[in-house]
Design a protein around this motif. Structure first.
Motif, PDB file in Angstrom:
ATOM      1  N   LEU A 182       6.117  -2.742  -2.213  1.00 59.72           N
ATOM      2  CA  LEU A 182       5.641  -1.574  -1.454  1.00 59.72           C
ATOM      3  C   LEU A 182       4.320  -1.827  -0.738  1.00 59.72           C
ATOM      4  CD1 LEU A 182       6.491   1.167  -4.107  1.00 59.72           C
ATOM      5  CD2 LEU A 182       7.914   0.273  -2.253  1.00 59.72           C
ATOM      6  N   ARG A 183       3.905  -3.069  -0.718  1.00 58.78           N
ATOM      7  CA  ARG A 183       2.539  -3.361  -0.239  1.00 58.78           C
ATOM      8  C   ARG A 183       2.292  -2.934   1.203  1.00 58.78           C
ATOM      9  NH1 ARG A 183       3.107  -9.981  -0.104  1.00 58.78           N
ATOM     10  NH2 ARG A 183       4.404 -10.076   1.761  1.00 58.78           N
ATOM     11  N   ASP A 184       3.353  -2.819   2.022  1.00 56.93           N
ATOM     12  CA  ASP A 184       3.132  -2.420   3.415  1.00 56.93           C
ATOM     13  C   ASP A 184       3.549  -0.969   3.676  1.00 56.93           C
ATOM     14  OD1 ASP A 184       2.069  -4.883   4.152  1.00 56.93           O
ATOM     15  OD2 ASP A 184       4.087  -5.740   4.320  1.00 56.93           O
ATOM     16  N   VAL A 185       3.867  -0.259   2.605  1.00 57.57           N
ATOM     17  CA  VAL A 185       4.250   1.157   2.764  1.00 57.57           C
ATOM     18  C   VAL A 185       2.964   1.991   2.833  1.00 57.57           C
ATOM     19  CG1 VAL A 185       5.374   3.091   1.550  1.00 57.57           C
ATOM     20  CG2 VAL A 185       6.436   0.822   1.551  1.00 57.57           C
ATOM     21  N   LYS A 186       2.971   3.020   3.697  1.00 65.14           N
ATOM     22  CA  LYS A 186       1.779   3.889   3.769  1.00 65.14           C
ATOM     23  C   LYS A 186       1.741   4.782   2.533  1.00 65.14           C
ATOM     24  CE  LYS A 186       1.259   4.358   8.727  1.00 65.14           C
ATOM     25  NZ  LYS A 186       2.428   4.607   9.568  1.00 65.14           N
ATOM     26  N   LYS A 187       0.529   5.125   2.076  1.00 61.51           N
ATOM     27  CA  LYS A 187       0.415   5.903   0.843  1.00 61.51           C
ATOM     28  C   LYS A 187       1.209   7.212   0.940  1.00 61.51           C
ATOM     29  CE  LYS A 187      -2.725   7.076  -2.769  1.00 61.51           C
ATOM     30  NZ  LYS A 187      -3.354   8.357  -2.939  1.00 61.51           N
ATOM     31  N   GLU A 188       1.145   7.852   2.117  1.00 60.73           N
ATOM     32  CA  GLU A 188       1.836   9.141   2.268  1.00 60.73           C
ATOM     33  C   GLU A 188       3.369   8.987   2.236  1.00 60.73           C
ATOM     34  OE1 GLU A 188      -0.398   7.857   4.319  1.00 60.73           O
ATOM     35  OE2 GLU A 188       0.142   8.054   6.433  1.00 60.73           O
ATOM     36  N   ASP A 189       3.854   7.749   2.427  1.00 61.12           N
ATOM     37  CA  ASP A 189       5.314   7.529   2.410  1.00 61.12           C
ATOM     38  C   ASP A 189       5.837   7.147   1.027  1.00 61.12           C
ATOM     39  OD1 ASP A 189       5.396   8.135   5.070  1.00 61.12           O
ATOM     40  OD2 ASP A 189       5.281   6.046   5.739  1.00 61.12           O
ATOM     41  N   LEU A 190       4.946   7.059   0.043  1.00 61.50           N
ATOM     42  CA  LEU A 190       5.400   6.686  -1.308  1.00 61.50           C
ATOM     43  C   LEU A 190       6.337   7.739  -1.906  1.00 61.50           C
ATOM     44  CD1 LEU A 190       2.183   5.104  -2.929  1.00 61.50           C
ATOM     45  CD2 LEU A 190       4.243   3.933  -2.133  1.00 61.50           C
ATOM     46  N   SER A 214       6.108  -5.169 -10.641  1.00 62.11           N
ATOM     47  CA  SER A 214       5.313  -5.839  -9.604  1.00 62.11           C
ATOM     48  C   SER A 214       4.961  -4.854  -8.492  1.00 62.11           C
ATOM     49  CB  SER A 214       6.092  -7.006  -8.991  1.00 62.11           C
ATOM     50  OG  SER A 214       6.353  -7.946  -9.973  1.00 62.11           O
ATOM     51  N   ALA A 215       5.871  -3.921  -8.207  1.00 61.72           N
ATOM     52  CA  ALA A 215       5.587  -2.925  -7.165  1.00 61.72           C
ATOM     53  C   ALA A 215       4.475  -1.971  -7.610  1.00 61.72           C
ATOM     54  CB  ALA A 215       6.856  -2.148  -6.838  1.00 61.72           C
ATOM     55  N   ASP A 304      -8.359  -7.529  -1.714  1.00 61.56           N
ATOM     56  CA  ASP A 304      -8.672  -6.882  -2.994  1.00 61.56           C
ATOM     57  C   ASP A 304      -7.598  -5.858  -3.317  1.00 61.56           C
ATOM     58  OD1 ASP A 304     -10.956  -8.309  -3.381  1.00 61.56           O
ATOM     59  OD2 ASP A 304     -12.217  -6.848  -2.301  1.00 61.56           O
ATOM     60  N   ILE A 305      -7.492  -5.524  -4.596  1.00 57.85           N
ATOM     61  CA  ILE A 305      -6.503  -4.509  -4.996  1.00 57.85           C
ATOM     62  C   ILE A 305      -7.052  -3.110  -4.682  1.00 57.85           C
ATOM     63  CG2 ILE A 305      -5.395  -3.449  -7.017  1.00 57.85           C
ATOM     64  CD1 ILE A 305      -5.093  -6.312  -8.105  1.00 57.85           C
ATOM     65  N   ASP A 306      -6.245  -2.305  -4.008  1.00 59.91           N
ATOM     66  CA  ASP A 306      -6.618  -0.917  -3.699  1.00 59.91           C
ATOM     67  C   ASP A 306      -6.175  -0.051  -4.892  1.00 59.91           C
ATOM     68  OD1 ASP A 306      -6.719   1.671  -2.846  1.00 59.91           O
ATOM     69  OD2 ASP A 306      -5.671   1.340  -0.938  1.00 59.91           O
ATOM     70  N   TYR A 307      -7.144   0.359  -5.711  1.00 61.61           N
ATOM     71  CA  TYR A 307      -6.816   1.090  -6.951  1.00 61.61           C
ATOM     72  C   TYR A 307      -6.202   2.464  -6.668  1.00 61.61           C
ATOM     73  CZ  TYR A 307      -9.740  -2.506  -9.051  1.00 61.61           C
ATOM     74  OH  TYR A 307     -10.268  -3.705  -9.436  1.00 61.61           O
ATOM     75  N   ASP A 308      -6.484   2.969  -5.483  1.00 61.80           N
ATOM     76  CA  ASP A 308      -5.949   4.261  -5.098  1.00 61.80           C
ATOM     77  C   ASP A 308      -4.434   4.152  -4.811  1.00 61.80           C
ATOM     78  OD1 ASP A 308      -6.730   6.839  -4.729  1.00 61.80           O
ATOM     79  OD2 ASP A 308      -6.684   6.634  -2.526  1.00 61.80           O
ATOM     80  N   PHE A 309      -4.057   3.027  -4.226  1.00 65.59           N
ATOM     81  CA  PHE A 309      -2.647   2.791  -3.894  1.00 65.59           C
ATOM     82  C   PHE A 309      -1.875   2.346  -5.143  1.00 65.59           C
ATOM     83  CE2 PHE A 309       0.935   0.348  -2.176  1.00 65.59           C
ATOM     84  CZ  PHE A 309       1.389   1.211  -1.186  1.00 65.59           C
ATOM     85  N   TYR A 310      -2.580   1.629  -6.022  1.00 64.76           N
ATOM     86  CA  TYR A 310      -1.946   1.076  -7.231  1.00 64.76           C
ATOM     87  C   TYR A 310      -2.625   1.639  -8.486  1.00 64.76           C
ATOM     88  CZ  TYR A 310      -0.145  -2.734  -4.172  1.00 64.76           C
ATOM     89  OH  TYR A 310       0.472  -3.486  -3.197  1.00 64.76           O
ATOM     90  N   PRO A 311      -2.564   2.951  -8.734  1.00 67.51           N
ATOM     91  CA  PRO A 311      -3.297   3.492  -9.897  1.00 67.51           C
ATOM     92  C   PRO A 311      -2.802   2.932 -11.230  1.00 67.51           C
ATOM     93  CG  PRO A 311      -1.809   5.149  -8.956  1.00 67.51           C
ATOM     94  CD  PRO A 311      -1.808   3.991  -8.015  1.00 67.51           C
ATOM     95  N   ALA A 312      -1.523   2.528 -11.272  1.00 65.40           N
ATOM     96  CA  ALA A 312      -0.963   2.069 -12.553  1.00 65.40           C
ATOM     97  C   ALA A 312      -1.578   0.739 -13.007  1.00 65.40           C
ATOM     98  CB  ALA A 312       0.553   1.936 -12.441  1.00 65.40           C
TER      99      ALA A 312
END
Ligand SMILES: NC(=O)c1ccc[n+]([C@@H]2O[C@H](COP(=O)([O-])OP(=O)(O)OC[C@H]3O[C@@H](n4cnc5c(N)ncnc54)[C@H](OP(=O)(O)O)[C@@H]3O)[C@@H](O)[C@H]2O)c1
Length: 394
Positions: A182-190, A214-215, A304-312
């Motif tokens: 999902l790395r290229d998906v926009k946050k609002e499209d999750l 991994s996602a 860097d890892i975007d913690y907002d996109f990847y909270p888990a």
């Protein structure tokens, strides 16, 4: 004479790749395998392994079918069949490619019997590090990681030691992540993400649980914990960074003559590289870059890892910090069930993340981890997981 080896979880993604390598091994002879039910994945290999004698099949129905089709093998059956196999083959090395919490007891038993272990089952370290560390005090067995990132770290640590880098000058042990499907998906499209999308990993072909992990980057959280346990370094000395191409698997930052040095391990995107390294017990060297590799290295992309996109990612590490191994048994049980529900279109991707966040914030009053209570704790965690998913589904 070749050394006997058994492969646990032989029918899975890692297990079959291990068998591919063992077919041509001059060092090892395969004498036993274990699996849950998919014996059809084993059948193409039977022809190649004359030495194979023992087959452990957890699922009783599948075991009966296998016995009828292949009466010449000694078959162990039931939940503890991997343990029976290890007891029978107590002089063999053990390659543990089981998935999930069921991998821990086999690891502990092999350690108790002083067998060397190639450990792909990351759950053993994540849910059982305290038991493994206790067992290691008296065991003569050696533990060799199989995960590509930890193999890469092991190579880098060896390389740093050959360069006479003092351990206290190592600033950071870094594992890389591809960023997942999902790395290229926009946050609002999750909100719209489908299982098919999540299972389409950009760089690796793996089993479905680890591809989902991994996602979400839960897998990377597990790997940070694994690295801290395997290399005996504090959690805050282990980091993760995205390498989109998955060609750099780990990095080491250290100080040399007052200057910061970054050493990185580059090798092809294939689990056969780390599996072969583990089977060689660390004897294989670093990958030797060729012209094509050198050209690829120029084109690598890090982030860097975007913690907002990847909270888990943070839920995973923080659950371990706050609740230790038992917390991770609960967390992994929730993760496993949530993934199953997501893949069967029963919950959405964001509900999967919500289940993990809920677990991190609501866990409390957990028991102390003792091996004799492990099965009860795992069962309680599975009950808890069902409660959490029911709540999320409402
Ligand atoms: N796949 C990768 O590239 C990769 C990379 C790094 C680390 N890892 C780690 O390696 C481990 C294995 O991953 P995988 O992707 O290979 O998993 P997988 O494809 O799902 O295979 C799991 C194996 O474990 C067996 N198994 C599952 N439950 C069992 C049970 N209760 N009793 C006995 N056998 C059981 C399965 O048998 P059946 O086939 O009969 O179901 C299969 O042989 C995991 O810890 C994973 O995180 C995997």
């Amino acid at each position: 004479m070749r050394k006997p080896i058994i492969v646990l979880g032989a029918t899975g993604s890692i297990g079959t790749q291990c068998l591919d390598i063992l077919q041509f091994s001059l060092e090892y002879e395969l004498i036993g395998v274990s699996l849950n039910s998919r014996f059809e994945n084993l059948e193409p290999y039977l022809f190649y392994f004359d030495s194979l004698k023992y087959v452990a099949i957890s699922n009783k129905e599948a075991a009966e079918k296998f016995k009828k089709l292949h009466p010449s093998y000694v078959v162990f059956t039931g939940e503890d069949s991997s343990l029976a196999l290890i007891k029978e083959c107590n002089k063999a090395d053990v390659f543990n490619a089981l998935i999930g919490n069921c991998g821990l007891r086999p690891t502990l038993l092999a350690m108790r019997q002083n067998q060397d272990i190639m450990l792909s089952n990351k759950e053993s370290l994540v849910i059982g590090s305290s038991l493994i560390k206790e067992e290691a005090k008296t065991s003569k067995s050696h533990l060799y990681p199989v995960d590509s990132e930890h193999v890469a770290l092991a190579k880098l640590i060896k390389e740093a030691s050959e360069r006479h880098v003092d351990e206290k000058n190592i600033l950071k042990y870094i594992v890389t992540a591809s960023g997942g499907a999902l790395r290229d998906v926009k946050k609002e499209d999750l909100t719209q993400v489908t299982p098919e999308q999540v299972l389409h990993h950009p760089t690796w072909a793996m089993g479905s649980k680890i591809t989902c992990d991994s996602a979400t980057l839960v897998n990377k959280g597990y790997e940070v914990i694994e690295a801290s346990v395997l290399f005996d370094v504090p959690l805050d000395k282990v980091g993760a960074v995205i390498c989109r191409e998955s060609l750099v698997h780990a990095q080491l930052r250290y100080l040399e003559d007052g200057k910061e040095v970054l050493l990185q391990e580059y090798s092809p995107v294939s689990m056969k590289v780390p599996i072969a390294y583990a089977l060689s017990k660390g004897e294989l060297g670093m990958h030797k870059d060729n012209q094509e590799d050198l050209a690829n290295i120029q084109k690598l992309h890090f982030a860097d890892i975007d913690y907002d996109f990847y909270p888990a990612f943070m839920y995973t590490i923080k659950t371990f910090e706050k609740f230790g191994n038992v917390g991770m048994i609960y967390y992994n049980a929730v993760d496993t069930l949530a993934i199953d529900h997501f893949l069967h279109h029963k919950i959405s991707y964001l509900q999967l993340i919500e289940a993990l966040g809920y677990t991190y914030t609501h866990l409390h009053d957990l028991p102390v981890l003792r091996e004799e209570h492990l099965q009860d704790i795992i069962k309680a965690a599975e009950d808890y997981a069902r409660e959490v998913i029911a709540l999320i589904e409402q």
